[in-house]
Design an enzyme around this catalytic site. Sequence first.
Site, PDB file in Angstrom:
ATOM      1  N   ARG A  37       0.815  -0.992  -0.031  1.00 29.03           N
ATOM      2  CA  ARG A  37      -0.037  -0.367  -0.207  1.00 29.03           C
ATOM      3  C   ARG A  37       0.831   1.337   0.268  1.00 29.03           C
ATOM      4  NH1 ARG A  37      -4.791  -2.133   3.846  1.00 29.03           N
ATOM      5  NH2 ARG A  37      -6.127  -2.537   2.002  1.00 29.03           N
ATOM      6  N   LYS A 214     -20.892 -14.298   2.679  1.00 26.53           N
ATOM      7  CA  LYS A 214     -22.356 -13.750   2.332  1.00 26.53           C
ATOM      8  C   LYS A 214     -22.585 -13.333   0.861  1.00 26.53           C
ATOM      9  CE  LYS A 214     -22.080 -11.946   7.100  1.00 26.53           C
ATOM     10  NZ  LYS A 214     -22.117 -10.979   8.177  1.00 26.53           N
ATOM     11  N   GLY A 369      -9.310  -7.925  -1.212  1.00 28.65           N
ATOM     12  CA  GLY A 369      -9.341  -8.317  -0.465  1.00 28.65           C
ATOM     13  C   GLY A 369      -8.593  -9.982  -0.038  1.00 28.65           C
ATOM     14  N   GLY A 392     -13.843  -3.644  -0.518  1.00 29.60           N
ATOM     15  CA  GLY A 392     -14.958  -2.548  -0.350  1.00 29.60           C
ATOM     16  C   GLY A 392     -15.218  -1.758  -0.945  1.00 29.60           C
TER      17      GLY A 392
HETATM   18  P1  AMP Z   1     -15.270 -12.701   2.121  1.00 25.00           P
HETATM   19  O1  AMP Z   1     -14.945 -12.001   3.555  1.00 25.00           O
HETATM   20  O2  AMP Z   1     -17.560 -12.334   2.283  1.00 25.00           O
HETATM   21  O3  AMP Z   1     -15.046 -12.025   1.079  1.00 25.00           O
HETATM   22  O4  AMP Z   1     -15.307 -13.290   3.380  1.00 25.00           O
HETATM   23  C1  AMP Z   1     -14.726 -14.183   2.644  1.00 25.00           C
HETATM   24  C2  AMP Z   1     -14.560 -15.710   3.886  1.00 25.00           C
HETATM   25  O5  AMP Z   1     -15.577 -16.913   3.797  1.00 25.00           O
HETATM   26  C3  AMP Z   1     -12.920 -16.607   4.101  1.00 25.00           C
HETATM   27  O6  AMP Z   1     -11.860 -15.929   5.286  1.00 25.00           O
HETATM   28  C4  AMP Z   1     -13.087 -17.216   3.926  1.00 25.00           C
HETATM   29  O7  AMP Z   1     -12.852 -18.694   4.159  1.00 25.00           O
HETATM   30  C5  AMP Z   1     -14.959 -17.575   3.542  1.00 25.00           C
HETATM   31  N1  AMP Z   1     -15.653 -18.705   2.866  1.00 25.00           N
HETATM   32  C6  AMP Z   1     -15.265 -19.230   1.614  1.00 25.00           C
HETATM   33  N2  AMP Z   1     -16.241 -19.909   1.224  1.00 25.00           N
HETATM   34  C7  AMP Z   1     -16.736 -20.650   3.070  1.00 25.00           C
HETATM   35  C8  AMP Z   1     -17.292 -22.182   2.790  1.00 25.00           C
HETATM   36  N3  AMP Z   1     -17.458 -22.214   1.780  1.00 25.00           N
HETATM   37  N4  AMP Z   1     -17.396 -22.458   4.313  1.00 25.00           N
HETATM   38  C9  AMP Z   1     -17.404 -21.807   5.226  1.00 25.00           C
HETATM   39  N5  AMP Z   1     -16.502 -19.977   4.974  1.00 25.00           N
HETATM   40  C10 AMP Z   1     -15.939 -20.212   3.380  1.00 25.00           C
END
Ligand code: AMP
Length: 412
Positions: A37, A214, A369, A392
């Site tokens: 960064r 999510k 991310g 984000g």
């Molecule tokens: P996000 O912050 O929404 O991009 O989510 C990232 C997180 O989603 C990471 O820490 C991953 O470990 C988690 N993740 C991705 N796929 C899965 C899954 N099938 N089950 C549980 N966690 C997951």
Amino acid sequence: MAKKTIGDIDVKGKKVLMRCDFNVPLDENCNITSDDRIVKALPTIKTILAGGGALILMSHLGRPSGQKDDKLSLAPAAKRLSELLGQEVIFTEDCIGPEVKAKAQALAGGECMLLENLRFHKEETIKDKAAKEDAQLRQAKDDFAQQLADMADVYVDDAFGTAHRDNASMYTVPVLMEGKPRVIGFLIEKELKFLGETLQNPERPFVAILGGAKVSDKIGVIENLIDKVDRIIIGGAMAYTFLKGRGKSIGKSLCENDFIDKGQQLLEQAAEAGCEVILPVDHDVVRKLMAGAAHRTAVGDIDPGYQAVDLGPIAIETFSKNITDAKTIFWNGPMGVFEIPPFDQGTKAIALAVAEATDKGARSIIGGGDSAAAVQKLGLEDKVSHISTGGGASLEFLEGKKFKCLEILDEK
Ligand code: AMP
């Protein structure tokens, strides 16, 4: 209209206040583990210093919740920047107050100073919505921002990672500096160019790959992309909210039950718009998520007691095929629990497919991310077109949201 950049103005003899994103990862001994960064801010910083501007840098680091926290000091960033520039970077122990003001006044053209973490003051992150409803909060945020604004003749924003927020340093400061030059830096210029051009003029097929934990975080993006992309590939935990809605058994896989209906609605919307949505047909599953857990492939339904943690081999193949023929790609979110190998296979395969497509001429954007981390871990940074510095922010940009802290800056 395009925004004015630091390259469009004369900074000689001026005090230049620049919001950058030095939110660098630190280890337990406060050593910087990636200076990416800081390196990315160098083109703007060097231009200002070479132009004879007296540069005052400000940034946040982590989430100190409005209190001084030595573990989240920006002192290591000042040291690293000084090494990269080959000149002294004055570090101030606070970001406002009489001592900082005096140092800013004494700063000469070509000199550089970094202020301590803005978020050591809770006023930095007071939301405008809260400030509107509470006069005391508004006053506190304005007073804090005024002290920053008073130090400078020119405002520069080069912090794309926080461009979707209304933090005092991002929005209130430039508002208070109305009448003085308020411009973007080269990093934000590049982000806006890549993301903007991609959405406006995508070469087709245009494929969006979405993953992560999510669905609820990505509904806005999916809604906005349905009319723009040819395919949406959905992996990661968020796939299971869609699959459950389609009547599949998902075992103990993560699922946002409150969003099952919304997910199905999005799938219908996509079908009507002629946008193909591709979900995994097989899964890597475990009984209990932990390092070294026994895992196996489940095709179609997932047995009770099992949880999906990654894509299965058929999904990897299908996803990859639908990526390698793309001409425009946007990717945000891992395909599985990539932090715990071997549940990183899907994410790795997708990173390789994106690199292959790029090699064949596609324009690929990695939306910050975890997906950026995966690309970097595989040493593929140079094999994709653009890695956004704001996860984000890039998602909100693709949602079609306007960034008010950029809107108020000067037009060309
Ligand atoms: P996000 O912050 O929404 O991009 O989510 C990232 C997180 O989603 C990471 O820490 C991953 O470990 C988690 N993740 C991705 N796929 C899965 C899954 N099938 N089950 C549980 N966690 C997951």
